[in-house]
Design an enzyme around this catalytic site. Structure first.
Site, PDB file in Angstrom:
ATOM      1  CB  CYS A   1      47.359  37.222  43.270  1.00 53.29           C
ATOM      2  SG  CYS A   1      49.085  36.417  42.837  1.00 53.29           S
ATOM      3  CB  ALA A   2      49.284  41.283  45.240  1.00 50.49           C
TER       4      ALA A   2
END
Length: 118
Positions: A87-88
């Site tokens: 993810c980020a």
């Protein structure tokens, strides 16, 4: 992040392996020569569509965290594969790893630091 969230993350880290971005790159490079049907690692981006559209790791498939339970079995039907999630920043992917484990995936792995650490 509140106490309950921190506890959820602590428990997830007990159950889900985390690889650094360099470990992920090395594992992907090692399987690069294998035919598509022989590859044991599947890279899954669990970020939102807008994040994906702004850039993603080449070769990743996109299954947003909010749709994971509905779409992952179609995207990655072989539950014995190593599924590396990112993810980020590494939080959603860790939570997604717990979900995959609960769904019967044998080896979900979260990329620590996420896309932002590349």
């Amino acid at each position: 992040m509140g106490d309950a969230s921190r506890e959820i993350m602590r428990q997830a880290r007990k159950q889900i392996s985390e690889w650094t971005p360099s470990q992920v790159n090395e594992a992907l490079a090692n399987q690069h020569e294998a035919r598509q049907d022989e590859q044991e690692i599947v890279l899954v981006d669990v970020r939102e569509k807008i994040e994906w559209n702004e850039g993603h790791i080449h070769g990743a498939i996109h299954v947003p965290r909010g749709y994971l339970e509905l779409q992952i079995e179609e995207a990655v039907p072989d539950k014995s594969k190593t599924v590396v999630l990112y993810c980020a920043g590494g939080v959603r992917s860790l939570m997604a790893g717990g979900t995959l484990k609960h769904m019967g995936y044998v080896n979900p792995i979260s990329m620590s630091g996420g896309f932002g650490s590349l």
